[in-house]
Design a protein around this motif. Structure first.
Motif, PDB file in Angstrom:
ATOM      1  N   THR A 109       0.810  -1.226   0.000  1.00 22.48           N
ATOM      2  CA  THR A 109       0.000   0.000   0.000  1.00 22.48           C
ATOM      3  C   THR A 109       0.840   1.271   0.000  1.00 22.48           C
ATOM      4  O   THR A 109       0.289   2.364  -0.137  1.00 22.48           O
ATOM      5  CB  THR A 109      -0.904   0.054   1.250  1.00 22.48           C
ATOM      6  OG1 THR A 109      -0.062  -0.008   2.409  1.00 22.48           O
ATOM      7  CG2 THR A 109      -1.894  -1.101   1.270  1.00 22.48           C
ATOM      8  N   GLN A 136      -5.071   6.907  -0.233  1.00 22.58           N
ATOM      9  CA  GLN A 136      -5.591   5.759   0.509  1.00 22.58           C
ATOM     10  C   GLN A 136      -5.135   5.847   1.973  1.00 22.58           C
ATOM     11  O   GLN A 136      -3.952   6.067   2.262  1.00 22.58           O
ATOM     12  CB  GLN A 136      -5.085   4.470  -0.138  1.00 22.58           C
ATOM     13  CG  GLN A 136      -4.893   3.314   0.815  1.00 22.58           C
ATOM     14  CD  GLN A 136      -4.870   1.952   0.146  1.00 22.58           C
ATOM     15  OE1 GLN A 136      -5.828   1.217   0.290  1.00 22.58           O
ATOM     16  NE2 GLN A 136      -3.812   1.640  -0.559  1.00 22.58           N
ATOM     17  N   ALA A 164     -11.177  10.429   1.054  1.00 26.38           N
ATOM     18  CA  ALA A 164     -10.880   9.009   1.295  1.00 26.38           C
ATOM     19  C   ALA A 164     -11.472   8.617   2.643  1.00 26.38           C
ATOM     20  O   ALA A 164     -11.657   9.461   3.520  1.00 26.38           O
ATOM     21  CB  ALA A 164      -9.371   8.778   1.307  1.00 26.38           C
ATOM     22  N   ARG A 166     -11.866   5.167   5.707  1.00 30.89           N
ATOM     23  CA  ARG A 166     -11.477   3.839   6.168  1.00 30.89           C
ATOM     24  C   ARG A 166     -12.559   3.347   7.103  1.00 30.89           C
ATOM     25  O   ARG A 166     -12.878   4.021   8.086  1.00 30.89           O
ATOM     26  CB  ARG A 166     -10.126   3.914   6.881  1.00 30.89           C
ATOM     27  CG  ARG A 166      -9.603   2.538   7.252  1.00 30.89           C
ATOM     28  CD  ARG A 166      -8.159   2.628   7.686  1.00 30.89           C
ATOM     29  NE  ARG A 166      -7.713   1.330   8.146  1.00 30.89           N
ATOM     30  CZ  ARG A 166      -7.180   0.390   7.376  1.00 30.89           C
ATOM     31  NH1 ARG A 166      -7.011   0.606   6.090  1.00 30.89           N
ATOM     32  NH2 ARG A 166      -6.813  -0.761   7.877  1.00 30.89           N
ATOM     33  N   ARG A 254     -11.758   6.955  -9.440  1.00 30.27           N
ATOM     34  CA  ARG A 254     -11.936   5.555  -9.033  1.00 30.27           C
ATOM     35  C   ARG A 254     -12.360   4.698 -10.228  1.00 30.27           C
ATOM     36  O   ARG A 254     -11.904   3.566 -10.383  1.00 30.27           O
ATOM     37  CB  ARG A 254     -12.979   5.477  -7.914  1.00 30.27           C
ATOM     38  CG  ARG A 254     -12.436   5.990  -6.561  1.00 30.27           C
ATOM     39  CD  ARG A 254     -13.520   6.392  -5.596  1.00 30.27           C
ATOM     40  NE  ARG A 254     -14.501   5.347  -5.364  1.00 30.27           N
ATOM     41  CZ  ARG A 254     -14.295   4.268  -4.599  1.00 30.27           C
ATOM     42  NH1 ARG A 254     -13.142   4.108  -3.995  1.00 30.27           N
ATOM     43  NH2 ARG A 254     -15.230   3.371  -4.435  1.00 30.27           N
ATOM     44  N   ARG A 277      -2.799  -1.499  -4.765  1.00 33.47           N
ATOM     45  CA  ARG A 277      -3.740  -2.348  -4.044  1.00 33.47           C
ATOM     46  C   ARG A 277      -4.493  -1.530  -3.010  1.00 33.47           C
ATOM     47  O   ARG A 277      -3.902  -0.728  -2.296  1.00 33.47           O
ATOM     48  CB  ARG A 277      -2.994  -3.489  -3.352  1.00 33.47           C
ATOM     49  CG  ARG A 277      -3.878  -4.737  -3.219  1.00 33.47           C
ATOM     50  CD  ARG A 277      -3.293  -5.736  -2.288  1.00 33.47           C
ATOM     51  NE  ARG A 277      -3.400  -5.290  -0.898  1.00 33.47           N
ATOM     52  CZ  ARG A 277      -2.903  -5.969   0.123  1.00 33.47           C
ATOM     53  NH1 ARG A 277      -2.225  -7.087  -0.092  1.00 33.47           N
ATOM     54  NH2 ARG A 277      -3.050  -5.526   1.351  1.00 33.47           N
ATOM     55  N   THR A 278      -5.789  -1.735  -2.962  1.00 32.58           N
ATOM     56  CA  THR A 278      -6.601  -1.037  -1.969  1.00 32.58           C
ATOM     57  C   THR A 278      -6.826  -1.969  -0.793  1.00 32.58           C
ATOM     58  O   THR A 278      -7.312  -3.080  -0.945  1.00 32.58           O
ATOM     59  CB  THR A 278      -7.950  -0.595  -2.580  1.00 32.58           C
ATOM     60  OG1 THR A 278      -7.696   0.200  -3.734  1.00 32.58           O
ATOM     61  CG2 THR A 278      -8.746   0.221  -1.577  1.00 32.58           C
ATOM     62  N   ASP A 279      -6.459  -1.458   0.387  1.00 32.47           N
ATOM     63  CA  ASP A 279      -6.599  -2.213   1.622  1.00 32.47           C
ATOM     64  C   ASP A 279      -8.087  -2.401   1.949  1.00 32.47           C
ATOM     65  O   ASP A 279      -8.892  -1.514   1.664  1.00 32.47           O
ATOM     66  CB  ASP A 279      -5.933  -1.377   2.728  1.00 32.47           C
ATOM     67  CG  ASP A 279      -5.229  -2.253   3.736  1.00 32.47           C
ATOM     68  OD1 ASP A 279      -5.124  -3.468   3.516  1.00 32.47           O
ATOM     69  OD2 ASP A 279      -4.792  -1.696   4.763  1.00 32.47           O
ATOM     70  N   ASN A 282     -10.970   0.361   2.884  1.00 40.48           N
ATOM     71  CA  ASN A 282     -10.566   1.683   2.403  1.00 40.48           C
ATOM     72  C   ASN A 282     -11.357   2.129   1.178  1.00 40.48           C
ATOM     73  O   ASN A 282     -11.590   1.333   0.264  1.00 40.48           O
ATOM     74  CB  ASN A 282      -9.085   1.678   2.006  1.00 40.48           C
ATOM     75  CG  ASN A 282      -8.178   2.064   3.150  1.00 40.48           C
ATOM     76  OD1 ASN A 282      -8.639   2.499   4.201  1.00 40.48           O
ATOM     77  ND2 ASN A 282      -6.885   1.905   2.953  1.00 40.48           N
ATOM     78  N   ARG A 283     -11.734   3.398   1.175  1.00 41.55           N
ATOM     79  CA  ARG A 283     -12.192   4.046  -0.053  1.00 41.55           C
ATOM     80  C   ARG A 283     -11.023   4.897  -0.562  1.00 41.55           C
ATOM     81  O   ARG A 283     -10.661   5.896   0.046  1.00 41.55           O
ATOM     82  CB  ARG A 283     -13.413   4.931   0.208  1.00 41.55           C
ATOM     83  CG  ARG A 283     -13.892   5.665  -1.033  1.00 41.55           C
ATOM     84  CD  ARG A 283     -15.140   6.494  -0.726  1.00 41.55           C
ATOM     85  NE  ARG A 283     -15.759   6.994  -1.949  1.00 41.55           N
ATOM     86  CZ  ARG A 283     -15.524   8.205  -2.468  1.00 41.55           C
ATOM     87  NH1 ARG A 283     -14.715   9.049  -1.857  1.00 41.55           N
ATOM     88  NH2 ARG A 283     -16.119   8.578  -3.576  1.00 41.55           N
ATOM     89  N   HIS A 284     -10.420   4.431  -1.641  1.00 42.11           N
ATOM     90  CA  HIS A 284      -9.232   5.058  -2.228  1.00 42.11           C
ATOM     91  C   HIS A 284      -9.698   6.158  -3.183  1.00 42.11           C
ATOM     92  O   HIS A 284     -10.569   5.899  -4.012  1.00 42.11           O
ATOM     93  CB  HIS A 284      -8.470   3.961  -2.985  1.00 42.11           C
ATOM     94  CG  HIS A 284      -7.037   4.265  -3.324  1.00 42.11           C
ATOM     95  ND1 HIS A 284      -6.604   5.518  -3.712  1.00 42.11           N
ATOM     96  CD2 HIS A 284      -5.943   3.468  -3.352  1.00 42.11           C
ATOM     97  CE1 HIS A 284      -5.289   5.455  -3.950  1.00 42.11           C
ATOM     98  NE2 HIS A 284      -4.865   4.231  -3.736  1.00 42.11           N
TER      99      HIS A 284
END
Ligand SMILES: *Cc1c(COP(=O)(O)O)cnc(C)c1O
Length: 372
Positions: A109, A136, A164, A166, A254, A277-279, A282-284
């Motif tokens: 990340t 992110q 963003a 989380r 996005r 990669r999006t954890d 999370n909203r990246h």
């Protein structure tokens, strides 16, 4: 075809009339420093972010500096942060005479690795300063848990991460203080410099607000040694207009990220290129779409030659900068950050890109690797 890394004119064109009306209104008012326009933006942003308070300041760098000042960080104190970030994250710590203490990033990340924090906490640690890199959020639950247990504060560098979230909580409402930048290339960019500090603690927001006007609440009476770091009315008016479009722009970014993923998969490039990669949770918001690329510098030169703009955020990790030699870190100290500095490449991701643009970027990348 030309695909610049960012095309601010494409964003401006459809909102030109709205922005111009806001600018004209400020010109007619002739009130330029702080004032009702700034208050209105602060309130709108506090609501948007979900924090109780928001204080407009002169830049993201100042937001970091003022947040650290509000926590009383000074000489002899330590602040734990990452070496793979924009300089201001770390510069703000050293400008106060405090010592930046680094932990490495997670390769997946590019964000702070919380498992390395505990070993770096000392009696002098005043704060942890994670960065929500590229849009992110860092692993805030783990970071907050350590901070709570050890009695230290958390400041979010959310300069790249407005909007963003989380696990449903937005960047800027995840720590004790959140720092934002309105530098033109950020997801919410002004027509110049600007920044914001968010917090849920009225005492902290009050201190930041006083510090940004030379520590003065009543004119010419100074209770703290502050600085001049005010947001101006023109920026506030422009940003207030742009805030109405922010979610739509973030959605566009996005959407483009999803499309890139499809296109990279179809061209079977995933052996040469690692996608962001999006954890989980999370909203990246993709302030940057940053891949890892084999032969990164050659790819970058090739793309440039074919009209595709890219950037390396960031080519030299901060522990290896000449101004930080005195910290005594050597090459090899933070392998994940050093490797990211060699491999990271940010591709165009702004909302106004068309499918033809995205296809061209991926096709051109594929044609580079077919030759190399
Ligand atoms: C942009 C940025 C800053 C600094 O913001 P300015 O408004 O340019 O001072 C700080 N940290 C990060 C991670 C940034 O991306």
């Amino acid at each position: 075809m030309k695909v610049p890394l960012l095309d601010l004119r494409a964003q401006y064109q459809p909102i030109r009339a709205e922005v111009m009306a806001a600018i004209e209104a400020v010109c007619d008012e002739q009130g330029f420093i702080l004032g009702p326009r700034v208050v209105e933006l602060e309130q709108a942003l506090a609501r948007y972010i979900g924090a109780s308070h928001a204080v407009g300041v002169a830049s993201g760098s100042d937001a970091l500096l003022l947040s650290l000042m509000a926590l009383g960080v000074g000489p002899g104190d330590e602040v734990i942060t990452v070496p793979f970030t924009f300089f201001a994250t770390v510069g703000s710590i050293s400008r106060l005479g405090a010592k930046p203490v680094f932990v490495d990033i997670r390769p997946e990340t590019f964000n702070m690795d919380p498992s390395q924090i505990e070993g770096k906490v000392t009696a002098r640690t005043k704060a942890i300063l994670p960065v929500h890199l590229y849009g992110q959020c860092a692993e805030m639950e783990a970071i907050r848990e350590i901070a709570k247990r050890r009695g230290i504060r958390v400041i979010e560098d959310a300069c790249q991460a407005i909007g963003a979230s989380r696990n449903g909580v937005q960047a800027g409402a995840l720590g004790d203080l959140g720092c934002f930048s309105f530098f033109p290339s950020k997801n919410l960019g002004g027509f110049g410099d600007g920044g914001l500090v968010t917090t849920n603690e009225s005492r902290l927001s009050d201190t930041v607000a006083v510090l940004r006007v030379h520590g003065s609440r009543v004119r010419y009476v100074h209770e703290l040694v502050g600085m001049n770091s005010r947001l101006d009315a023109l920026q506030a008016a422009i940003l207030r207009v742009k805030l109405n479009h922010l979610d739509q722009w973030s959605e566009g970014r996005r959407r483009n990220a999803v499309r890139y993923e499809q296109l990279f998969r179809e061209t079977k490039l995933l052996e040469r290129v690692t996608l962001p990669r999006t954890d989980g949770g999370n909203r990246h918001v993709f302030n940057q779409f940053t891949i890892r690329a084999q032969k990164r510098d050659e790819l970058r030169a090739y793309l440039k030659d074919k009209g595709v703009g890219t950037e390396v955020y960031y080519p030299v990790p901060l522990h290896l900068q000449s101004c930080y030699q005195e910290l005594g870190y050597r090459k090899g100290a933070f392998p994940a950050s050093e490797r990211a500095a060699e491999e990271a490449l940010s591709l165009p991701i702004y909302a106004e890109l068309t499918d033809d643009h995205l296809s061209y970027v991926v096709k051109t990348t594929a044609s580079f690797y077919s030759r190399h």
